[in-house]
Every structure is written in C-alpha cells, then in structure tokens.
Design a protein around this motif. Structure first.
Motif, mmCIF file in Angstrom:
data_model
loop_
_atom_site.group_PDB
_atom_site.id
_atom_site.type_symbol
_atom_site.label_atom_id
_atom_site.label_comp_id
_atom_site.label_asym_id
_atom_site.label_seq_id
_atom_site.Cartn_x
_atom_site.Cartn_y
_atom_site.Cartn_z
ATOM 1 N N PRO A 153 23.337 1.804 -20.441
ATOM 2 C CA PRO A 153 23.796 1.429 -21.787
ATOM 3 C C PRO A 153 23.021 2.153 -22.884
ATOM 4 O O PRO A 153 21.891 2.597 -22.674
ATOM 5 C CB PRO A 153 23.547 -0.082 -21.836
ATOM 6 C CG PRO A 153 22.491 -0.338 -20.827
ATOM 7 C CD PRO A 153 22.708 0.660 -19.733
ATOM 8 N N TRP A 154 23.647 2.231 -24.067
ATOM 9 C CA TRP A 154 22.995 2.903 -25.169
ATOM 10 C C TRP A 154 23.245 2.166 -26.478
ATOM 11 O O TRP A 154 24.180 1.379 -26.609
ATOM 12 C CB TRP A 154 23.462 4.355 -25.271
ATOM 13 C CG TRP A 154 24.866 4.590 -25.757
ATOM 14 C CD1 TRP A 154 26.027 4.356 -25.071
ATOM 15 C CD2 TRP A 154 25.251 5.120 -27.032
ATOM 16 N NE1 TRP A 154 27.105 4.717 -25.823
ATOM 17 C CE2 TRP A 154 26.674 5.193 -27.040
ATOM 18 C CE3 TRP A 154 24.562 5.557 -28.155
ATOM 19 C CZ2 TRP A 154 27.398 5.660 -28.128
ATOM 20 C CZ3 TRP A 154 25.271 6.031 -29.244
ATOM 21 C CH2 TRP A 154 26.669 6.076 -29.227
ATOM 22 N N SER A 155 22.371 2.425 -27.432
ATOM 23 C CA SER A 155 22.501 1.875 -28.776
ATOM 24 C C SER A 155 22.062 2.941 -29.757
ATOM 25 O O SER A 155 21.557 3.994 -29.367
ATOM 26 C CB SER A 155 21.671 0.595 -28.926
ATOM 27 O OG SER A 155 20.319 0.821 -28.570
ATOM 28 N N VAL A 156 22.247 2.671 -31.055
ATOM 29 C CA VAL A 156 22.034 3.734 -32.031
ATOM 30 C C VAL A 156 21.528 3.170 -33.349
ATOM 31 O O VAL A 156 21.858 2.047 -33.731
ATOM 32 C CB VAL A 156 23.349 4.528 -32.255
ATOM 33 C CG1 VAL A 156 24.435 3.629 -32.817
ATOM 34 C CG2 VAL A 156 23.131 5.732 -33.160
ATOM 35 N N SER A 157 20.722 3.978 -34.030
ATOM 36 C CA SER A 157 20.283 3.685 -35.386
ATOM 37 C C SER A 157 20.911 4.720 -36.315
ATOM 38 O O SER A 157 20.728 5.922 -36.128
ATOM 39 C CB SER A 157 18.751 3.746 -35.483
ATOM 40 O OG SER A 157 18.312 3.454 -36.795
ATOM 41 N N GLY A 176 32.239 1.796 -30.942
ATOM 42 C CA GLY A 176 32.860 1.009 -29.887
ATOM 43 C C GLY A 176 32.157 1.151 -28.557
ATOM 44 O O GLY A 176 32.095 0.207 -27.759
ATOM 45 N N ALA A 177 31.598 2.344 -28.301
ATOM 46 C CA ALA A 177 30.942 2.598 -27.013
ATOM 47 C C ALA A 177 29.513 2.072 -26.960
ATOM 48 O O ALA A 177 29.037 1.663 -25.900
ATOM 49 C CB ALA A 177 30.942 4.110 -26.739
ATOM 50 N N ALA A 178 28.820 2.084 -28.081
ATOM 51 C CA ALA A 178 27.431 1.634 -28.106
ATOM 52 C C ALA A 178 27.357 0.110 -27.955
ATOM 53 O O ALA A 178 28.268 -0.612 -28.378
ATOM 54 C CB ALA A 178 26.763 2.055 -29.409
ATOM 55 N N ARG A 179 26.266 -0.364 -27.352
ATOM 56 C CA ARG A 179 26.087 -1.812 -27.214
ATOM 57 C C ARG A 179 25.835 -2.454 -28.575
ATOM 58 O O ARG A 179 26.275 -3.576 -28.814
ATOM 59 C CB ARG A 179 24.930 -2.111 -26.266
ATOM 60 C CG ARG A 179 25.182 -1.713 -24.827
ATOM 61 C CD ARG A 179 26.371 -2.468 -24.234
ATOM 62 N NE ARG A 179 26.643 -2.059 -22.871
ATOM 63 C CZ ARG A 179 26.120 -2.655 -21.803
ATOM 64 N NH1 ARG A 179 25.295 -3.684 -21.943
ATOM 65 N NH2 ARG A 179 26.408 -2.223 -20.588
#
Length: 416
Positions: A153-157, A176-179
């Motif tokens: 999984p991935w997330s973003v700032s 939509g793809a990021a957690r």
C-alpha cells in the motif's frame, strides 16, 4: 495488538530530490517520524544540487538510495530491474496503468516514472511494507507504479505545485489508488477532496515548525521608522516566478524617496541574475543585496537581523503557486512583521491588519502602500509580529502534524 504491531516495519519514502534546502518541511517531517519510532528508507528521484545542507539533514538516520534520474544514465540497472519486476504479481497491472497514463501523457517523463517505479520495486528494501510519496505529481507516479507491482500500500503528501499544475484526471486516479493523502493547506484539501473518489481519504495537516529550532528572539528590534537608519526588508525564497520577487522590487522602487530602507533576499533560483538586473534598472540596486542560498542557521540570523518580511506570492500562467510558504511561518516565529499577498493559504495564517498585512497579488501600488505603512510604523510592526508569533506557537508546532501522520500510518496499516 501492540503499538509496534500496528505500524509498518519500514516506510519507503519516495522523494523528488533529497536533500533540498528549499524543502526543510520535508526533512523536518522525516526526522519527526523517526523520532516517533518509525523506520524509514529514502528513495530519491534526483541527486542533490544544493551545495549546503541544513542541520536537520544530518540528524536523519534513514539510508538514501538514488533512483536513476534518467533511464539512459543507468541502462543496465534499469534493464535488470524490469527483468526482475516482470515476475512480480502486479507487474501486468502496473503496465496496464502505465499504458493508460501514456495515452494522456505521451512523454519521456512518463516512461521515466515507470522505469523508476520498476527499479524501486526490483530493489525493494528489506522489511519495507508501506510506500509514502512526498508530492502528488512525479513521486506519486513512481510510488503508484511500485505499489501496483509489489502489492504494497501507499500514501502521499501533497503540497502546492504538484496540486495546481497537475492534470485533474490524474490527480483523481492517484487519490483513488492511495490509501490516504495529506496536504498542508485548507485550500489544497478542499480542491483535492473535490477530485477524490473518496473525499474522506484527504486530510488537512499543516506542516508546522520545530519551534526548538526557532526559539523566541531575546533581542528587541530597534523602533526604526525609515527617517534615519534604514529599515531592513527581508525576503526568503527561491528566485522563481511564483514568489513575485519582481513585483516586490517594483513596489520598493516606488516607495517615497525620503524613506530609508534596504532589501535583502535569500534563496537560489534561476531568476537571481534577472532580479539583480531589474533592481539596477529600477534605480534601487545599491539598496538591494542578493545573498543566494543559506542553511537554516544562517537564515535564522537573517530573520532576527531584519525589521520586516515581505513575500509577494502570485499564481503563474501555468497555475503554479505556493500553498503556505514555510518561510512565512518561520518569519512569524521570530516576531517579524509580514507583508504578503492573499493567494492560496496565506490568509489561513495571516489576517490583514491583525497578524500581517495582505494585498492582492501583482498589485504594485497596494504592495508599496503596505510596505510604506509598515516601514514608517515600528509599533505596527511590533504588534503584527507579536500576534503572528503567538498564532504560530499555538497552532503551527510540527509535533501536531507528526501526531496526525502517526495516526494515519497506524490506522492505514491496521486496515491493510
């Protein structure tokens, strides 16, 4: 479940460039996550170009790996990575996403991001079980492709340019793809929530400062009023169009001729020589000093030596703009009165006439009037500086953002 069991073992952080003098907020966050007990592995898409480093960079213990900035620079590494990555369970899904993206963005840059994502996936660090990208444009593309390949999984700032100059369609797909996603201004959060398939994934988290590095100044600034000793006007930021430094110089050039002032700029950037030339053409070159890049300690000294801070931020033709420039928060922490503009999230910190003076962007007469008012009135500067510092110390301590991120990582991991 123990606290450690609720957290990723190692967070793989994808960065556009590292270390960077202009991105102290990124470095401070990385150090804060380490101090909160997270283990990080840093992957940078570019090698550093700054000759100097901030002290915070030397306190971060996470190893740094540099992805191939251009695929043709390291062809064997890229080919080995693609050969290994093709065996990963999600390689086909990542390839399909890349081809879909390529239809909307036929560019070498798009191919480069897929190649960098493959290198990241093929050279995956031991124990890495979460991907976190800083910036929603190219770093998020690399993180997204690597996430599809690896199933991690991935997330973003998200910050500023990456929000406002990116294709909304692509932003929506990434969100939509990021957690989950965080962004540092309410303006940016509202925009991204409008694009996200799941608006609740987008969280507002102001960066804040490590206030221990920016303690309250002890010395009281002299009450200069522009009638004798010059009032020092300071601006800190890269010499790039969105900072509005040309507008600031033009405003300084039309100040009353009897007003005593001097201007100091700190920051690198491609417009430095053009700004020096402009200052000369405007007849104010002898009053202007361009010091180039400085480390955080040097910048702090300049904040304390200045009487007034000015930053004439604007929105450029391609939509690029600042969010809430970190230098404004830093200046306010030093009880330095601020003159700036009303764009983006600047009004989220500064209220005109109460914690700063704000004018419309690219309005030279209004900016000149605000500068004149502030230069002539030391008590106004003192009042604005004290109010801004109080707001920063109450609401912009970086520990708050680290607490928010810790909760997001733990909740995201528990749900994965």
């Amino acid at each position: 479940m123990t606290l450690d069991a609720r957290r990723p073992k190692r967070i793989v952080v994808v960065l556009k460039g590292y270390p960077r003098l202009s991105e102290t907020f990124v470095a401070q966050e990385l150090l804060g996550l380490e101090q909160a007990g997270f283990t990080l592995a840093l992957y940078s898409m570019r090698k550093p170009t700054d000759r100097k480093r901030h002290p915070v960079h030397d306190e971060i213990v996470a190893p740094v790996t540099y992805l191939p900035e251009y695929l043709h620079d390291e062809p064997l590494r890229v080919m080995r990575a693609l050969w290994r990555a093709r065996r990963l369970p999600g390689f086909g899904k990542a390839l399909r996403q890349f081809l879909a993206d390529l239809r909307h963005d036929v560019s070498r840059n798009r191919v480069r991001r897929f190649g960098q994502g493959a290198v990241l996936a093929a050279e995956w660090p031991e124990g890495g079980d979460w991907i976190y990208a800083h910036f929603l444009h190219t770093p998020a593309s690399v993180a997204g492709y690597a996430s599809l390949m690896t199933g991690i999984p991935w997330s973003v700032s998200a910050h500023a340019k990456d929000i406002w100059t990116s294709d909304p369609r692509e932003l929506s797909q990434k969100l939509g793809a990021a957690r989950w996603a965080v962004t540092c201004t309410k303006t940016g959060a509202d925009y991204l929530r409008g694009l996200s398939p799941v608006p609740g994934k987008v969280h507002l988290s102001y960066h804040g400062l490590n206030l221990a590095r920016f303690p309250t100044p002890v010395d009281v600034r002299p009450p200069l009023d522009g009638s004798g000793e010059p009032v020092t006007v300071l601006s800190v930021g890269r010499a790039v169009p969105k900072k509005g430094l040309d507008t600031l110089l033009r405003a300084l050039a039309v100040l009353p001729p009897t007003l005593a002032w001097r201007f100091v700029h700190i920051g690198a950037g491609g417009e430095q020589e053009a700004l020096r030339t402009l200052a000369g053409e405007l007849g104010i070159g002898s009053r202007c000093t361009f010091k180039g890049s400085m480390d955080q300690k040097g910048v702090l000294e300049e904040y304390r030596a200045a009487d007034l801070f000015a930053l004439a931020c604007r929105i450029t033709d391609d939509g690029d703009r600042d969010g809430l420039p970190n230098v404004l928060v830093e200046a306010a922490s030093q009880r330095l009165a601020v003159v700036s503009t009303t764009i983006s999230a600047i009004p989220e910190l500064f209220v005109d006439g109460k914690t700063g003076l704000l004018v419309p962007p690219d309005d030279v007469p209004a900016l000149a009037d605000a500068l004149t008012r502030a230069i002539r009135d030391p008590m106004l500067r003192l009042r604005l500086g004290q109010a801004a510092e109080a707001r920063v110390r109450a609401d912009f301590d970086y520990h708050s953002s680290i607490t928010q991120l810790t909760a997001l990582f733990e909740d995201g991991w528990a749900a994965s």
